[in-house]
Scaffold this motif. Structure first.
Motif, mmCIF file in Angstrom:
data_model
loop_
_atom_site.group_PDB
_atom_site.id
_atom_site.type_symbol
_atom_site.label_atom_id
_atom_site.label_comp_id
_atom_site.label_asym_id
_atom_site.label_seq_id
_atom_site.Cartn_x
_atom_site.Cartn_y
_atom_site.Cartn_z
ATOM 1 N N CYS A 265 27.717 135.872 0.623
ATOM 2 C CA CYS A 265 27.896 134.020 1.110
ATOM 3 C C CYS A 265 27.214 132.976 -1.196
ATOM 4 O O CYS A 265 26.200 134.710 -1.696
ATOM 5 N N HIS A 266 27.395 132.245 -0.639
ATOM 6 C CA HIS A 266 26.678 131.721 -1.661
ATOM 7 C C HIS A 266 26.279 129.838 -1.008
ATOM 8 O O HIS A 266 26.731 129.675 -0.556
ATOM 9 N N THR A 267 26.127 129.613 -2.475
ATOM 10 C CA THR A 267 25.770 127.716 -1.804
ATOM 11 C C THR A 267 27.025 127.254 -2.707
ATOM 12 O O THR A 267 27.558 127.541 -3.774
ATOM 13 N N GLY A 268 27.175 125.506 -2.824
ATOM 14 C CA GLY A 268 28.475 124.927 -3.671
ATOM 15 C C GLY A 268 29.486 125.218 -2.430
ATOM 16 O O GLY A 268 30.329 125.823 -2.058
ATOM 17 N N PRO A 269 30.400 124.347 -3.159
ATOM 18 C CA PRO A 269 32.086 124.363 -3.145
ATOM 19 C C PRO A 269 32.508 126.348 -3.966
ATOM 20 O O PRO A 269 32.090 126.621 -4.661
ATOM 21 N N CYS A 270 33.460 126.414 -3.235
ATOM 22 C CA CYS A 270 33.958 127.377 -3.891
ATOM 23 C C CYS A 270 34.741 127.939 -5.146
ATOM 24 O O CYS A 270 34.990 128.871 -5.538
ATOM 25 N N GLU A 271 35.434 126.201 -5.053
ATOM 26 C CA GLU A 271 35.396 126.309 -6.396
ATOM 27 C C GLU A 271 35.233 126.111 -7.411
ATOM 28 O O GLU A 271 34.532 127.013 -8.599
ATOM 29 N N GLU A 272 33.602 126.167 -7.380
ATOM 30 C CA GLU A 272 32.093 126.283 -8.259
ATOM 31 C C GLU A 272 31.903 127.650 -8.224
ATOM 32 O O GLU A 272 30.452 127.836 -8.630
ATOM 33 N N ALA A 273 32.054 128.889 -7.269
ATOM 34 C CA ALA A 273 31.228 129.677 -7.158
ATOM 35 C C ALA A 273 30.651 131.144 -7.954
ATOM 36 O O ALA A 273 29.742 131.134 -8.300
ATOM 37 N N GLU A 274 31.504 131.135 -9.363
ATOM 38 C CA GLU A 274 31.953 131.736 -10.640
ATOM 39 C C GLU A 274 30.369 131.091 -11.042
ATOM 40 O O GLU A 274 29.833 132.407 -12.199
ATOM 41 N N GLN A 275 30.118 130.008 -11.399
ATOM 42 C CA GLN A 275 28.889 129.317 -12.209
ATOM 43 C C GLN A 275 27.533 129.184 -11.326
ATOM 44 O O GLN A 275 27.063 128.881 -11.686
ATOM 45 N N ARG A 276 27.541 130.355 -9.843
ATOM 46 C CA ARG A 276 26.515 129.920 -9.353
ATOM 47 C C ARG A 276 25.866 131.561 -8.776
ATOM 48 O O ARG A 276 26.955 132.667 -9.386
ATOM 49 N N SER A 277 25.531 131.974 -8.613
ATOM 50 C CA SER A 277 24.686 133.758 -7.897
ATOM 51 C C SER A 277 25.294 133.140 -6.737
ATOM 52 O O SER A 277 25.791 132.683 -5.412
ATOM 53 N N ALA A 278 25.494 134.931 -6.098
ATOM 54 C CA ALA A 278 25.992 135.064 -5.099
ATOM 55 C C ALA A 278 25.532 136.156 -4.057
ATOM 56 O O ALA A 278 24.340 137.470 -4.943
ATOM 57 N N CYS A 279 24.554 136.355 -3.118
ATOM 58 C CA CYS A 279 24.400 137.826 -1.830
ATOM 59 C C CYS A 279 26.092 138.089 -1.410
ATOM 60 O O CYS A 279 26.083 137.635 -0.735
ATOM 61 N N THR A 280 25.896 138.803 -1.435
ATOM 62 C CA THR A 280 26.913 139.905 -0.098
ATOM 63 C C THR A 280 25.891 140.962 1.000
ATOM 64 O O THR A 280 25.065 141.775 -0.038
ATOM 65 N N LEU A 281 26.113 140.590 1.726
ATOM 66 C CA LEU A 281 25.317 141.468 3.347
ATOM 67 C C LEU A 281 26.218 141.882 3.783
ATOM 68 O O LEU A 281 27.080 141.972 3.507
ATOM 69 N N SER A 282 25.254 143.164 3.587
ATOM 70 C CA SER A 282 26.263 144.530 4.559
ATOM 71 C C SER A 282 25.413 145.228 5.254
ATOM 72 O O SER A 282 23.886 145.204 5.271
ATOM 73 N N LEU A 283 26.373 145.626 6.588
ATOM 74 C CA LEU A 283 24.997 146.554 7.659
ATOM 75 C C LEU A 283 26.669 147.585 8.347
ATOM 76 O O LEU A 283 27.451 147.288 8.344
ATOM 77 N N THR A 284 26.119 148.335 8.554
ATOM 78 C CA THR A 284 26.707 149.274 9.200
ATOM 79 C C THR A 284 26.310 149.447 10.811
ATOM 80 O O THR A 284 25.082 149.856 10.572
ATOM 81 N N TRP A 285 27.176 149.422 11.436
ATOM 82 C CA TRP A 285 27.208 149.716 12.778
ATOM 83 C C TRP A 285 28.003 151.443 13.476
ATOM 84 O O TRP A 285 28.975 151.318 13.479
ATOM 85 N N GLY A 286 27.102 152.137 13.770
ATOM 86 C CA GLY A 286 27.775 153.778 14.180
ATOM 87 C C GLY A 286 27.686 153.893 15.899
ATOM 88 O O GLY A 286 27.602 153.079 16.385
ATOM 89 N N GLN B 79 17.268 130.761 -0.508
ATOM 90 C CA GLN B 79 16.295 130.283 -0.755
ATOM 91 C C GLN B 79 15.787 131.849 -2.131
ATOM 92 O O GLN B 79 16.151 131.193 -3.793
ATOM 93 N N VAL B 80 16.520 132.646 -2.205
ATOM 94 C CA VAL B 80 16.744 133.830 -3.136
ATOM 95 C C VAL B 80 17.339 133.491 -4.130
ATOM 96 O O VAL B 80 17.476 133.167 -5.801
ATOM 97 N N LEU B 81 19.139 133.250 -3.600
ATOM 98 C CA LEU B 81 19.821 132.171 -4.419
ATOM 99 C C LEU B 81 19.570 130.696 -6.071
ATOM 100 O O LEU B 81 19.812 130.901 -6.353
ATOM 101 N N GLU B 82 18.213 129.863 -5.052
ATOM 102 C CA GLU B 82 17.978 128.883 -6.052
ATOM 103 C C GLU B 82 17.375 129.613 -6.274
ATOM 104 O O GLU B 82 17.441 129.695 -8.082
ATOM 105 N N ALA B 83 16.682 130.534 -6.650
ATOM 106 C CA ALA B 83 15.575 131.174 -6.519
ATOM 107 C C ALA B 83 16.480 132.045 -8.635
ATOM 108 O O ALA B 83 15.914 131.628 -9.968
ATOM 109 N N LEU B 84 17.053 131.768 -8.227
ATOM 110 C CA LEU B 84 18.222 133.167 -9.470
ATOM 111 C C LEU B 84 19.135 131.780 -10.290
ATOM 112 O O LEU B 84 18.878 131.943 -10.922
ATOM 113 N N ASP B 85 19.294 130.807 -9.939
ATOM 114 C CA ASP B 85 19.839 130.098 -10.574
ATOM 115 C C ASP B 85 19.250 129.502 -11.137
ATOM 116 O O ASP B 85 19.340 129.072 -12.198
ATOM 117 N N ALA B 86 18.089 129.385 -10.686
ATOM 118 C CA ALA B 86 17.187 128.275 -11.497
ATOM 119 C C ALA B 86 16.305 128.971 -12.371
ATOM 120 O O ALA B 86 15.830 129.088 -13.482
#
Length: 247
Positions: A41-62, A230-237
């Motif tokens: 997950c990220h904010t803003g357009p994908c073309e600018e994703a490398e300039q911003r923070s990103a989050c990867t959410l993961s879960l496992t369903w057994g 909000q955490v992504l915004e805190a990282l960028d800030a």
């Protein structure tokens, strides 16, 4: 009944609703039969994703989650052995939660940061991330280093968070509390005959009601998505503040 598709769908819908850009991926482990979900997950357009923070959410369903989804708490008993009405599995609330891992990264792009400033930055990041995270039970900041010209330099700011959803707990999110007064079990009676008296006695015991996670998980996923934003915004800030101070 709650399914793997429900959980992942609730998150994607919630993330889209607050403006997060998502890139979901789905896997299945053929050996363990576990289904895995990962979503960057990220904010803003994908073309600018490398300039911003990103989050990867993961879960496992057994398989155990599937058994619980179809049968409720009794599914724990059926999953491990033959049905036994006296099995403690049927009379306990110690049911494992669904764990969601959140992994944040922010590329420093060669920004020169002193060791003292880096330590202060990670501590501030942990504090701000914890303040903006209502559902996380753990927050761990870190720094990824690279070797450049025979010197170690910071490359990425990282943040690991853990969310536990007691979706199979009979008390839902209230199951996170240890206070026994917050529990809402139902009382079930079993009749037993006392040979000495020749009368029936009622043996009362506490048996947990079936949970209904489909009623509250959608709202929890909205809150998890808001926390991510909000955490992504805190990282960028945090990196913007540090960069402006170094200039």
């Amino acid at each position: 009944m709650l399914t793997y598709e429900d959980v992942t769908g609730y998150f994607l819908k919630a993330a889209d609703g607050i403006g997060l850009v998502t890139h979901p991926e789905y896997w299945i482990n053929a050996r363990s039969l576990e289904r895995e979900f990962g979503c960057t997950c990220h904010t803003g357009p994908c073309e600018e994703a490398e300039q911003r923070s990103a989050c990867t959410l993961s879960l496992t369903w057994g398989p155990l989650d599937t058994a619980l989804s179809q049968e409720g708490p009794i599914g724990v008993c059926d999953f491990f052995h033959e049905t036994d009405p006296n099995c403690p599995h049927l009379h306990t609330s110690s049911i494992p939660p669904l764990v969601i891992e959140l992994s944040y990264i922010l590329n420093l792009h060669g920004t020169m940061i002193s060791e003292d400033v880096l330590l202060s930055l990670t501590q501030m990041l942990k504090l701000r991330a914890s303040e903006h995270s209502r559902r996380t039970v753990e927050t761990r900041p870190g720094v990824s280093m690279i070797l450049l010209e025979n010197r170690l330099q910071p490359d990425l700011l990282t943040l690991q968070q853990r969310v536990e959803l007691p979706i199979w707990h009979p008390n839902g999110m209230r199951g996170l509390h240890d206070d026994p007064h917050m529990l809402t079990p139902r009382i079930s009676g079993r009749y037993q005959r006392d040979p000495a008296e020749g009368e029936d006695e009622i043996d009362l015991e506490l048996v947990a009601d079936k949970p209904h996670p489909e009623e509250w998980v959608p709202q929890v996923m909205v809150e998890v998505s808001q926390d991510i934003l909000q955490v992504l915004e805190a990282l960028d800030a945090s990196i913007s503040y540090n960069t402006s101070n170094n200039q």
